[in-house]
Design an enzyme around this catalytic site. Structure first.
Site, short mmCIF file in Angstrom:
data_model
loop_
_atom_site.label_atom_id
_atom_site.label_comp_id
_atom_site.label_asym_id
_atom_site.label_seq_id
_atom_site.Cartn_x
_atom_site.Cartn_y
_atom_site.Cartn_z
N GLY A 110 -4.98 5.42 11.64
CA GLY A 110 -4.06 6.53 11.91
C GLY A 110 -3.30 6.34 13.20
O GLY A 110 -2.08 6.55 13.26
N ARG A 159 -22.66 -10.31 3.45
CA ARG A 159 -23.50 -9.13 3.69
C ARG A 159 -24.27 -8.68 2.46
O ARG A 159 -25.42 -8.26 2.56
CB ARG A 159 -22.62 -7.98 4.19
CG ARG A 159 -22.23 -8.15 5.63
CD ARG A 159 -21.44 -6.96 6.14
NE ARG A 159 -21.06 -7.23 7.53
CZ ARG A 159 -20.24 -6.46 8.24
NH1 ARG A 159 -19.71 -5.38 7.71
NH2 ARG A 159 -19.95 -6.76 9.48
N GLU A 178 -9.80 2.65 5.58
CA GLU A 178 -10.93 2.67 4.66
C GLU A 178 -10.74 3.65 3.51
O GLU A 178 -11.32 3.48 2.44
CB GLU A 178 -12.24 2.98 5.44
CG GLU A 178 -13.48 2.60 4.66
CD GLU A 178 -14.76 2.80 5.46
OE1 GLU A 178 -14.70 2.85 6.70
OE2 GLU A 178 -15.84 2.92 4.83
N GLY A 221 -8.57 4.16 14.01
CA GLY A 221 -7.70 3.03 14.30
C GLY A 221 -6.49 2.94 13.38
O GLY A 221 -5.39 2.60 13.83
#
Lengths: 238, 533
Positions: free
Chosen positions: B13, B267, B351, B11
């Protein structure tokens, strides 16, 4: 002890830990312990990246979602060049998608409802695993056939309420497209996302007919009647 | 000459590619997989966005507050502000280019609440959000004639006088080492959770290749110790069960069917609570039975199928055994908001980068928002920064010959130690000792093991000597990258003597103000140097 055949070579599975029967785990195990040169693609391990499609006993499946048993035969996908072992050439994918104009061209302003999105939900789950491409008998006679995944994707945009330029897409799928499909349904049988590709192609035929296109196979047939003759054209989409 | 060379086709790139292509530039996307096979397809739950809806209580300020809270004071405020300020336009852009977002009864984009969020903020397409975003990007890239170079793996960056000149890469199909020159290079290769081999929800491709390559050319990396563990992966296979399962009202229960944690807490809190139960000999299950089959099939069809296919269990009837697994890496190549690194015209986004948007922990729904928001911004920045008057020399750089020799030498290694065994051991070791609970002594033990493996690397190697689609070679390079990167992770974790966000030290259980800053790592003369800044 179990034996499976991968690309015409037999492997013994007696050393598999925890009785794992998932094909991708077995491929990884065989590669790590028995044959470091075994080539296959894999990615997400959970059925969404589309990279690990192979044939098991002749039927296209995602390795990560397949459970196999003693005697199973694992082979690469068909209708394209095998590069090595289970790895096949996928370069035609981009060409088919490009030719099929499978994207949003001109966005309209109509509001989108829950139902509008549901109408394209299934088609937009396609993971481009190429299983349908491998299963399609048309490629034996026409390597330029745009094929199941590209056509279902075109339909996803034709049927998208956001799209206000449907005609360009319908124009794009006339040659080597909707009329070349034999409606055999193989693609439906192997689609891991359970997309009704055959129906999508029939719906594209309907749209084509609405825009004035006719089945070229019918045009070539000049007997003057078509009652009882099934050439795969069904304007009602049944 | 290529104007913008993008490494990685997820996503981040592809949004960078779409943005830079808009300016009429020559844009090429190079990837070690095919475009739609990237990690982005696994993002399920949704993408955060504050939308203008009647009766909505959500605001950009609340989104900013939730993100900052999750970042635990080590996020970059400007970067977070930019992302939150633009989320409405970002979602609108996605909707306009064809992402089929699910709708609510008022024809608005439907939203759900994810963990750590004060509101229902995550826009979704059932539980296939990342997949549908990624495929929509791919369709748009094809429409815009963006050129793809598939199945080529980044080896190294070519840098001269602290300016990027291009890259060297391995053509996986032919084993040929190539040089590709470009006026600017954007790296968007994803994270490094693949290091937790066997204990990760990530794709096998998440091996942090570009981060290791960036360290080699003098880039700083930051917050490498920050690794997010997803609370709910299927026990054994570590297949991800999306947060949407809890977002829609799912419970976490012990084997006595008792709830023990707020399912929608952050989380790291939920994951630690689960692992504590598991380590005490209990088992933990996801319980969705009370939601009913209709809601499950409507809102999480993928989860239903995954549980059925991988566990032979039905979400509406059975308890689903789960465990936490490495899921997302907050650390990466140190950049500013615009993706700029300390090498001119080399950018990082998504990321693989660390631009401060997540800080010590990432909020659910912010990863997709990050890659789209900053993918576009970095694509635009790369174009704007190209100096058209500069001379771009086309020549064969020394790096090409070096890397050809490097690859040839790999074929000659003795292969007396099997790297597949070490890869497996490394995953388990990292899960146990660089996982949800960390302590100095165990981290130092890991560092010792890493040093032993580094020394043993010359005794490892490949047994497949073929030049055609040699996955043995590709996996060995990935393993080497992971091993090289692992030291930066462990050293950073040792250095941070406190607990903050996803980094939890049982020997330093509290946050310490002294550490309210980034961990920066650089490599000088083969040595890892770490500092807090």
């Amino acid at each position: 002890m179990a034996t499976i055949t991968i690309c015409e070579k037999e492997y013994s599975l007696d050393s598999i830990e925890n009785k794992v029967d998932n094909l991708l785990q077995i491929l990884n195990h065989v590669k790590a312990t028995q044959n470091h040169s075994l080539a296959f693609r894999s990615g997400c391990r959970s059925g969404v990246c589309g990279s690990c499609a192979v044939r098991v006993n002749g039927v296209e499946k995602l390795a990560c979602k397949s459970h196999i048993k003693d005697g199973d035969i694992v082979e690469p996908l068909k209708n394209t060049e095998v590069i090595k072992d289970l790895v096949v050439d996928l370069s035609a994918q981009e060409k088919f998608l490009r030719e099929s104009k499978a994207s949003l061209d001109t966005k309209g302003d109509e509001p989108i409802t829950i139902q509008d999105e549901k109408n394209i939900d299934l088609q937009s789950n396609c993971i481009l695993c190429n299983s349908c491409f491998s299963s399609c008998p048309v490629y034996e006679v026409n390597p330029n056939f745009k094929g199941p995944f590209a056509l279902t994707r075109t339909y996803r945009y034709v049927n998208d309420k956001k799209e206000s330029n449907i005609k360009d897409k319908i124009d794009a799928v006339q040659t080597d497209g909707v009329w070349d499909c034999t409606l055999c349904g193989n693609c439906n049988m192997v689609c891991p996302e359970h997309i009704d590709i055959k129906n999508d192609i029939m719906m594209l035929r309907n749209k084509s007919a609405q825009l004035g296109y006719t089945d070229p196979n019918m045009a070539n047939f000049d007997s003057g009647f078509d009652a009882g003759m099934d050439f795969g054209f069904n304007p009602n989409g049944f | 000459m290529i104007d913008v060379l993008i490494i990685g086709s997820g996503g981040a790139g592809l949004s960078a590619a779409l943005e830079s292509k808009q300016c009429g530039k020559k844009v090429v996307v190079l990837s070690k997989t095919y475009p739609t096979q990237s990690q982005t397809c696994q993002a399920q739950g949704g993408i955060n966005g504050v939308l203008q809806k009647e009766n909505s209580t959500d605001t950009k300020e609340l989104h900013r507050k939730d993100t900052l809270q999750s970042a635990h004071e080590i996020g970059d405020i400007d970067t977070i502000n930019y992302m939150c300020e633009n989320s409405t336009q970002t979602i609108q852009w996605l909707d306009d280019i064809g992402v089929p977002f699910s709708r609510d009864e008022n024809n608005n984009i439907a939203q759900r609440r994810l963990g750590g969020a004060s509101n229902s903020r995550a826009c979704y397409s059932s539980d296939y959000t990342g997949l549908k975003v990624l495929h929509t990007f791919y369709d748009n890239c094809i429409k815009n004639n963006i050129e793809f170079i598939d199945e080529h793996m980044l080896l190294n960056f070519i840098v001269e006088d602290e300016v990027i000149k291009g890259i060297t890469c391995l053509d996986i199909k032919t084993t040929e080492v190539k040089q590709i020159l470009a006026k600017s290079v954007i790296v968007a290769t994803g994270g490094y959770a693949g290091l937790y081999n066997g204990y990760t929800t990530n794709s096998t491709a998440s091996t942090g290749d570009s981060i290791t390559a960036a360290l080699r050319v003098g880039c700083a990396v930051s917050n490498m110790e920050y690794i997010q563990f997803h609370p709910t992966s299927l026990k054994g296979s570590c297949i991800l069960i999306s947060e949407s399962a809890r977002g829609e009202g799912g419970y976490l229960v012990t084997k006595d069917e008792e709830r023990f944690v707020d399912e929608l807490a952050a989380r790291d809190v939920v994951a630690r609570a689960i692992l504590e139960k598991i380590e005490s000999g209990d088992e933990v299950f996801l319980d969705l039975r009370h939601l009913g089959i209709e809601k499950i099939k409507e809102t999480m069809p993928q989860e239903y199928d995954l549980a059925l296919e991988f566990c032979h269990l039905k979400l509406d009837q059975d308890l689903i055994p789960i465990m936490p697994a490495a899921h997302y890496t907050m650390g990466g190549i140190k950049t500013n908001m615009y993706g700029e690194t300390n090498i001119k015209n080399l950018y990082a986004v998504g990321e693989c980068s660390s631009n401060g948007v997540h800080g010590a922990n990432r909020l659910g729904g912010n990863s997709l928002l990050e890659i789209v928001t900053f993918g576009k911004l970095v694509g635009k920045t790369a174009i704007e920064n190209i100096d058209e008057k500069a001379q771009f020399v086309v020549k064969e750089y020394e790096k090409l010959a070096e890397d050809k020799e490097y690859i040839n030498n790999l074929f000659e290694l003795p292969n007396t130690i099997d790297f597949y065994d070490i890869k497996k051991d490394m995953g388990k070791l990292f899960y146990n000792k660089v996982g949800l609970f960390r302590e100095e002594e165990k981290l130092k033990e890991v560092l010792e093991d890493i040093k032993i493996w580094e020394k043993q690397r010359s005794q490892m190697g490949i047994s497949d000597k073929s030049k055609v689609y040699n996955t043995n070679l590709k996996e060995f390079i990935e393993f080497s990258n992971k091993l090289e990167l692992s030291e930066a992770i462990v050293v950073s974790a040792i250095h941070r003597k406190e607990s903050r966000g996803a980094h939890y030290r049982i020997d330093f259980k509290e946050e310490n103000e002294k550490f309210a800053c980034e961990t920066l790592v650089v490599k000088k003369d083969e040595n890892i140097i770490v500092e807090l800044s």
